[in-house]
Design an enzyme around this catalytic site. Sequence first.
Site, mmCIF file in Angstrom:
data_model
loop_
_atom_site.group_PDB
_atom_site.id
_atom_site.type_symbol
_atom_site.label_atom_id
_atom_site.label_comp_id
_atom_site.label_asym_id
_atom_site.label_seq_id
_atom_site.Cartn_x
_atom_site.Cartn_y
_atom_site.Cartn_z
ATOM 1 N N LYS A 209 -8.981 44.519 64.973
ATOM 2 C CA LYS A 209 -8.728 43.132 65.777
ATOM 3 C C LYS A 209 -7.257 43.205 65.923
ATOM 4 O O LYS A 209 -6.916 42.631 66.999
ATOM 5 C CB LYS A 209 -9.271 42.177 64.685
ATOM 6 C CG LYS A 209 -9.007 40.989 65.263
ATOM 7 C CD LYS A 209 -9.622 39.576 63.939
ATOM 8 C CE LYS A 209 -9.251 38.404 64.581
ATOM 9 N NZ LYS A 209 -9.328 37.378 63.556
ATOM 10 N N GLU A 215 -3.337 51.967 58.716
ATOM 11 C CA GLU A 215 -4.030 52.889 58.443
ATOM 12 C C GLU A 215 -4.769 53.162 59.912
ATOM 13 O O GLU A 215 -4.821 54.491 60.442
ATOM 14 C CB GLU A 215 -5.174 52.353 57.477
ATOM 15 C CG GLU A 215 -4.804 52.448 56.048
ATOM 16 C CD GLU A 215 -4.203 50.790 55.825
ATOM 17 O OE1 GLU A 215 -3.789 50.201 56.805
ATOM 18 O OE2 GLU A 215 -4.282 50.641 54.746
ATOM 19 N N GLY A 269 -12.070 39.293 60.307
ATOM 20 C CA GLY A 269 -12.443 40.646 60.299
ATOM 21 C C GLY A 269 -13.656 41.102 59.318
ATOM 22 O O GLY A 269 -14.387 41.959 59.473
ATOM 23 N N ARG A 270 -13.899 40.578 58.206
ATOM 24 C CA ARG A 270 -14.828 40.667 57.253
ATOM 25 C C ARG A 270 -16.215 40.104 57.705
ATOM 26 O O ARG A 270 -17.004 40.356 56.933
ATOM 27 C CB ARG A 270 -14.417 40.402 55.668
ATOM 28 C CG ARG A 270 -13.945 38.863 55.580
ATOM 29 C CD ARG A 270 -13.399 38.900 54.152
ATOM 30 N NE ARG A 270 -12.947 37.285 53.965
ATOM 31 C CZ ARG A 270 -11.711 37.171 54.354
ATOM 32 N NH1 ARG A 270 -10.720 38.077 55.060
ATOM 33 N NH2 ARG A 270 -11.102 35.961 54.095
ATOM 34 N N GLU A 355 -12.391 39.254 49.103
ATOM 35 C CA GLU A 355 -11.333 38.773 50.051
ATOM 36 C C GLU A 355 -11.355 37.336 50.436
ATOM 37 O O GLU A 355 -10.216 36.578 50.619
ATOM 38 C CB GLU A 355 -11.398 39.650 51.266
ATOM 39 C CG GLU A 355 -9.961 39.630 52.196
ATOM 40 C CD GLU A 355 -9.905 40.856 52.958
ATOM 41 O OE1 GLU A 355 -9.338 41.849 52.672
ATOM 42 O OE2 GLU A 355 -10.350 40.738 54.064
ATOM 43 N N HIS A 386 -29.084 54.481 34.890
ATOM 44 C CA HIS A 386 -28.660 55.736 34.205
ATOM 45 C C HIS A 386 -27.110 55.914 34.270
ATOM 46 O O HIS A 386 -26.593 56.685 33.977
ATOM 47 C CB HIS A 386 -29.248 56.785 34.888
ATOM 48 C CG HIS A 386 -30.759 56.918 35.016
ATOM 49 N ND1 HIS A 386 -31.543 57.305 33.871
ATOM 50 C CD2 HIS A 386 -31.462 56.403 35.990
ATOM 51 C CE1 HIS A 386 -32.817 57.067 34.261
ATOM 52 N NE2 HIS A 386 -32.965 56.550 35.489
ATOM 53 N N LYS A 514 1.491 45.228 51.899
ATOM 54 C CA LYS A 514 1.677 46.028 53.124
ATOM 55 C C LYS A 514 3.219 46.025 53.172
ATOM 56 O O LYS A 514 3.827 46.894 53.779
ATOM 57 C CB LYS A 514 1.056 45.234 54.315
ATOM 58 C CG LYS A 514 -0.368 45.330 54.448
ATOM 59 C CD LYS A 514 -0.925 44.644 55.768
ATOM 60 C CE LYS A 514 -2.398 44.400 55.577
ATOM 61 N NZ LYS A 514 -2.831 43.520 56.783
HETATM 62 O O1 F6P Z 1 -7.503 43.834 54.476
HETATM 63 C C1 F6P Z 1 -6.840 42.969 55.232
HETATM 64 C C2 F6P Z 1 -7.518 42.851 56.660
HETATM 65 O O2 F6P Z 1 -7.009 41.878 57.354
HETATM 66 C C3 F6P Z 1 -8.903 42.808 56.677
HETATM 67 O O3 F6P Z 1 -9.350 41.152 56.607
HETATM 68 C C4 F6P Z 1 -9.498 43.261 58.036
HETATM 69 O O4 F6P Z 1 -10.730 43.334 57.686
HETATM 70 C C5 F6P Z 1 -8.560 44.669 57.842
HETATM 71 O O5 F6P Z 1 -7.270 44.453 57.531
HETATM 72 C C6 F6P Z 1 -8.590 45.265 59.268
HETATM 73 O O6 F6P Z 1 -7.767 44.531 60.084
HETATM 74 P P1 F6P Z 1 -7.996 44.978 61.517
HETATM 75 O O7 F6P Z 1 -9.102 44.924 62.201
HETATM 76 O O8 F6P Z 1 -6.724 43.966 62.328
HETATM 77 O O9 F6P Z 1 -7.132 46.355 61.579
#
Ligand code: F6P
Length: 548
Positions: A209, A215, A269-270, A355, A386, A514
């Site tokens: 987003k 990452e 995002g979630r 979250e 199990h 972060k």
């Molecule tokens: O973990 C924090 C967060 O902002 C989540 O809410 C989101 O889903 C994820 O990082 C990834 O964010 P982006 O889509 O901006 O890379």
Amino acid sequence: MTLPTINPTTTKAWEALQSHYETIKKTHLKDLFKQHPDRATALSIEWKDFYVDYSKNRIDETTKKLLLDLAREVKLDEAIQHYFDGNTINETENRAVLHTALRTPSTHQITIDGKNIISEVTSVKEKIKSFSHQVISGNLKGYTGKNFTDIVNIGIGGSDLGPAMITESLGYYKNHLNLHFISNVDGDHVHQNLKNLNPETTLFVVVSKTFSTQETISNATTARNWFTKNAPKEAVGNHFVAVSSNISNVTNFGIAEENIFPLWDWVGGRFSLWSAVGLSICLSIGYENFEALLAGAYEMDEHFKNTPFEENIPVILGMLSIWYNNFFNVESEAIIPYSQYLHRLPAYLQQGIMESNGKSIDRNGNSINYQTGTIIWGEPGTNAQHAFFQLIHQGTKLIPVEFIGFKHSLFGDQDHQNKLMANFFAQTEALMNGKTQEEVLQELNAINTSEKTLKKLVPFKVFAGNKPTTTILIDTLTPKSLGALVSMYEQRIFVQGIIWNIFSYDQWGVELGKQLASTILSEINSHEVKEHDSSTNALLQRYLKKSE
Ligand code: F6P
């Protein structure tokens, strides 16, 4: 228009629930069933292809009434209206929360700042539809004219877990394209995935987003470098597309504007799998199945919006969770799908639930003096039986469990399905009833156990029971029923956030780590460790020695 800001502990219903808890806390579920033979009917909800049985919970009609009084007292109905109307309910980020708009039919209207967002949503859906048809049919080809065979989704958090969970869950409906998910900044993750891929036939979908997440940008850069090592630079345009709301960051990365699938700041995002973040879902199961997923979610949204609380699935489930958290002081809840396809659902819900509702400041900006945010965990049954069910059955902790099962299997192997579902039903019965000393004695006597062994063994074989469970029985795992199931959990998150008087749609808690990681990374890169605590210093020095 803002959300109500009522501290739940100041309500009359809360006080009544506290004293009611004292009267019911020791009551055994078995007795509740004996007292009310029609309990299963009274405490269950039938809705479309869902049957939600919450009768094996430690409640009675008074508990239910008081919990719903609490929902009313904190003005849950008003809050639901604000949410669906697109008011700025994510106040700390100054945004509306409208993932529900992504599944609203195109004939409807939702206006934000004078703009009907549904028409924008529809045009992005058209773009997704045409792109996914082209890739699946082989009309859109790689730079050497070969059909795409592999799709790599690069994203993290909501930009990974949603598409990964849905494509796994709907694996039965999958087409010929192989799907890969790269999320972790651990280089072994990206390199392990790239190892067996052919650049000529691989399409990368970079999902972020913000398009600034460390990452995702690192993994996308590594993937692009791998790609251009084997293919001409100009071919990046054919093989990389992006899903983002940050157009300038994407174009700076080298992806052309026509290859961007946009989303909006009112999609968290979630909660974003319903947006273009679901592009990998469409590529994997086809756009029509994606539409069915959205339709199922929309039906659950409508149920949530329009059904009286007494029969409202997300409201009932949310209030049960409040009951256990805030009155029984339960700390965690297990979600156990009896379907191997749903093996990523608990991990997906961990982000959604933890979250969103892992907060300790209320909507007035004050510290909270009651429990919020449950810890969610789980694995599919029967495997879970199990692994950790021992602790649920005989441990010292009270853990409410949600069982999700399907009447029909997808491959139609009735023998396996009967065994699976026998376990499904047996577990909820066992958790509720437990096994008394008399029953254990009877069992041991039947196999002629000596008096000495009997005395020794009995206490270990007794199960106290009285462990609460909720059973969600759905006809078949289809895109539509899965959409409804995920929406059910999303709306339950909303309910709990409202009751707890917290903001469920921000996530400031992930920022500090972060920030510190970026400081530490520059220290690692320059080999200059600055002032940290003695533990962090020693660890960093040790790490730097290793890499010398
Ligand atoms: O973990 C924090 C967060 O902002 C989540 O809410 C989101 O889903 C994820 O990082 C990834 O964010 P982006 O889509 O901006 O890379």
